[in-house]
Design a protein around this motif. Structure first.
Motif, PDB file in Angstrom:
ATOM      1  N   THR A  31      10.289  15.784   4.963  1.00 31.04           N
ATOM      2  CA  THR A  31       9.124  16.135   4.153  1.00 31.04           C
ATOM      3  C   THR A  31       8.971  15.172   2.986  1.00 31.04           C
ATOM      4  OG1 THR A  31       9.349  18.467   4.759  1.00 31.04           O
ATOM      5  CG2 THR A  31       8.045  17.984   2.813  1.00 31.04           C
ATOM      6  N   ALA A  32      10.073  14.860   2.324  1.00 26.92           N
ATOM      7  CA  ALA A  32      10.033  13.921   1.203  1.00 26.92           C
ATOM      8  C   ALA A  32       9.584  12.536   1.662  1.00 26.92           C
ATOM      9  CB  ALA A  32      11.398  13.839   0.529  1.00 26.92           C
ATOM     10  N   LYS A  33      10.070  12.087   2.817  1.00 27.32           N
ATOM     11  CA  LYS A  33       9.657  10.789   3.357  1.00 27.32           C
ATOM     12  C   LYS A  33       8.167  10.778   3.670  1.00 27.32           C
ATOM     13  CE  LYS A  33      14.044   9.406   5.483  1.00 27.32           C
ATOM     14  NZ  LYS A  33      14.740   9.126   6.749  1.00 27.32           N
ATOM     15  N   THR A  34       7.693  11.861   4.269  1.00 24.99           N
ATOM     16  CA  THR A  34       6.274  11.956   4.611  1.00 24.99           C
ATOM     17  C   THR A  34       5.416  11.941   3.349  1.00 24.99           C
ATOM     18  OG1 THR A  34       6.778  13.216   6.607  1.00 24.99           O
ATOM     19  CG2 THR A  34       4.533  13.387   5.768  1.00 24.99           C
ATOM     20  N   GLN A  35       5.824  12.700   2.337  1.00 27.25           N
ATOM     21  CA  GLN A  35       5.072  12.742   1.088  1.00 27.25           C
ATOM     22  C   GLN A  35       5.076  11.377   0.400  1.00 27.25           C
ATOM     23  OE1 GLN A  35       6.993  15.969  -0.975  1.00 27.25           O
ATOM     24  NE2 GLN A  35       5.620  17.507  -0.096  1.00 27.25           N
ATOM     25  N   LEU A  36       6.201  10.678   0.444  1.00 27.64           N
ATOM     26  CA  LEU A  36       6.280   9.345  -0.148  1.00 27.64           C
ATOM     27  C   LEU A  36       5.360   8.381   0.579  1.00 27.64           C
ATOM     28  CD1 LEU A  36       7.535   7.351  -2.140  1.00 27.64           C
ATOM     29  CD2 LEU A  36       9.391   7.015  -0.493  1.00 27.64           C
ATOM     30  N   LYS A  37       5.364   8.430   1.905  1.00 26.26           N
ATOM     31  CA  LYS A  37       4.486   7.560   2.696  1.00 26.26           C
ATOM     32  C   LYS A  37       3.025   7.850   2.385  1.00 26.26           C
ATOM     33  CE  LYS A  37       3.404   6.050   7.415  1.00 26.26           C
ATOM     34  NZ  LYS A  37       2.106   5.640   6.988  1.00 26.26           N
ATOM     35  N   GLN A  38       2.670   9.124   2.282  1.00 22.01           N
ATOM     36  CA  GLN A  38       1.289   9.485   1.957  1.00 22.01           C
ATOM     37  C   GLN A  38       0.909   8.980   0.571  1.00 22.01           C
ATOM     38  OE1 GLN A  38       1.358  13.741   2.495  1.00 22.01           O
ATOM     39  NE2 GLN A  38       0.732  13.605   4.645  1.00 22.01           N
ATOM     40  N   ALA A  39       1.813   9.084  -0.383  1.00 21.38           N
ATOM     41  CA  ALA A  39       1.537   8.609  -1.742  1.00 21.38           C
ATOM     42  C   ALA A  39       1.353   7.092  -1.760  1.00 21.38           C
ATOM     43  CB  ALA A  39       2.665   9.025  -2.694  1.00 21.38           C
ATOM     44  N   ILE A  40       2.174   6.386  -1.007  1.00 20.15           N
ATOM     45  CA  ILE A  40       2.058   4.925  -0.929  1.00 20.15           C
ATOM     46  C   ILE A  40       0.741   4.537  -0.266  1.00 20.15           C
ATOM     47  CG2 ILE A  40       3.011   2.866   0.183  1.00 20.15           C
ATOM     48  CD1 ILE A  40       5.815   4.140  -0.283  1.00 20.15           C
ATOM     49  N   ASP A  41       0.400   5.217   0.835  1.00 18.67           N
ATOM     50  CA  ASP A  41      -0.857   4.930   1.514  1.00 18.67           C
ATOM     51  C   ASP A  41      -2.053   5.181   0.598  1.00 18.67           C
ATOM     52  OD1 ASP A  41       0.544   4.246   3.792  1.00 18.67           O
ATOM     53  OD2 ASP A  41       0.160   6.140   4.846  1.00 18.67           O
ATOM     54  N   GLN A  42      -2.023   6.285  -0.145  1.00 17.74           N
ATOM     55  CA  GLN A  42      -3.128   6.603  -1.057  1.00 17.74           C
ATOM     56  C   GLN A  42      -3.211   5.579  -2.179  1.00 17.74           C
ATOM     57  OE1 GLN A  42      -5.437   9.108  -0.523  1.00 17.74           O
ATOM     58  NE2 GLN A  42      -6.506   7.976  -2.107  1.00 17.74           N
ATOM     59  N   ALA A  43      -2.079   5.151  -2.704  1.00 17.85           N
ATOM     60  CA  ALA A  43      -2.076   4.134  -3.755  1.00 17.85           C
ATOM     61  C   ALA A  43      -2.647   2.821  -3.231  1.00 17.85           C
ATOM     62  CB  ALA A  43      -0.664   3.924  -4.281  1.00 17.85           C
ATOM     63  N   TYR A  44      -2.334   2.479  -1.990  1.00 19.72           N
ATOM     64  CA  TYR A  44      -2.856   1.255  -1.377  1.00 19.72           C
ATOM     65  C   TYR A  44      -4.378   1.340  -1.226  1.00 19.72           C
ATOM     66  CZ  TYR A  44      -3.471  -2.546   1.973  1.00 19.72           C
ATOM     67  OH  TYR A  44      -3.892  -3.682   2.608  1.00 19.72           O
ATOM     68  N   ILE A  45      -4.854   2.493  -0.760  1.00 22.61           N
ATOM     69  CA  ILE A  45      -6.301   2.700  -0.628  1.00 22.61           C
ATOM     70  C   ILE A  45      -6.973   2.602  -1.992  1.00 22.61           C
ATOM     71  CG2 ILE A  45      -8.060   4.443  -0.096  1.00 22.61           C
ATOM     72  CD1 ILE A  45      -6.153   5.365   2.189  1.00 22.61           C
ATOM     73  N   ASN A  46      -6.390   3.241  -2.995  1.00 20.52           N
ATOM     74  CA  ASN A  46      -6.948   3.191  -4.354  1.00 20.52           C
ATOM     75  C   ASN A  46      -6.984   1.762  -4.888  1.00 20.52           C
ATOM     76  OD1 ASN A  46      -7.216   5.952  -4.244  1.00 20.52           O
ATOM     77  ND2 ASN A  46      -5.447   6.374  -5.527  1.00 20.52           N
ATOM     78  N   MET A  47      -5.927   1.001  -4.609  1.00 27.55           N
ATOM     79  CA  MET A  47      -5.875  -0.388  -5.067  1.00 27.55           C
ATOM     80  C   MET A  47      -6.992  -1.209  -4.429  1.00 27.55           C
ATOM     81  SD  MET A  47      -2.973  -3.296  -4.397  1.00 27.55           S
ATOM     82  CE  MET A  47      -3.436  -3.324  -2.670  1.00 27.55           C
ATOM     83  N   ASN A  48      -7.169  -1.063  -3.115  1.00 31.46           N
ATOM     84  CA  ASN A  48      -8.219  -1.815  -2.425  1.00 31.46           C
ATOM     85  C   ASN A  48      -9.605  -1.409  -2.903  1.00 31.46           C
ATOM     86  OD1 ASN A  48      -6.630  -3.516  -0.873  1.00 31.46           O
ATOM     87  ND2 ASN A  48      -6.412  -2.017   0.758  1.00 31.46           N
ATOM     88  N   THR A  49      -9.814  -0.130  -3.143  1.00 31.90           N
ATOM     89  CA  THR A  49     -11.099   0.344  -3.650  1.00 31.90           C
ATOM     90  C   THR A  49     -11.366  -0.237  -5.032  1.00 31.90           C
ATOM     91  OG1 THR A  49     -10.862   2.399  -2.401  1.00 31.90           O
ATOM     92  CG2 THR A  49     -12.433   2.407  -4.215  1.00 31.90           C
TER      93      THR A  49
END
Length: 80
Positions: A31-49
């Motif tokens: 669960t922690a790994k999944t949440q970390l991956k989701q947070a990283i993916d969201q940060a990447y999307i936010n950065m590109n936006t």
């Protein structure tokens, strides 16, 4: 006085609890790994936006500068 049967049941109970604890720990780690991956993916999307927004604004600034210079030159020509 201790009976071997009762002792064996206690040991089996401890083993079962340890197995459940291990499964829970593995689940929590996943669960922690999944949440970390989701947070990283969201940060990447936010950065590109944000980068796209920056490029859009930089283009608008360049267009405004060209427009301002054109109006400035037009104003100078009409005063001459």
């Amino acid at each position: 006085m201790q009976f071997p049967i009762i002792n064996g049941l206690q040991a089996r109970s401890r083993v079962n609890r340890a197995q459940i604890l291990e499964k829970r720990t593995v689940f929590e780690a996943q669960t922690a790994k999944t949440q970390l991956k989701q947070a990283i993916d969201q940060a990447y999307i936010n950065m590109n936006t944000a980068l796209e927004h920056y490029h859009t604004l930089a283009g608008q600034v360049a267009d405004f500068i060209v427009s301002y210079r054109f109006i400035q030159q037009k104003h100078v020509l009409t005063q001459a």
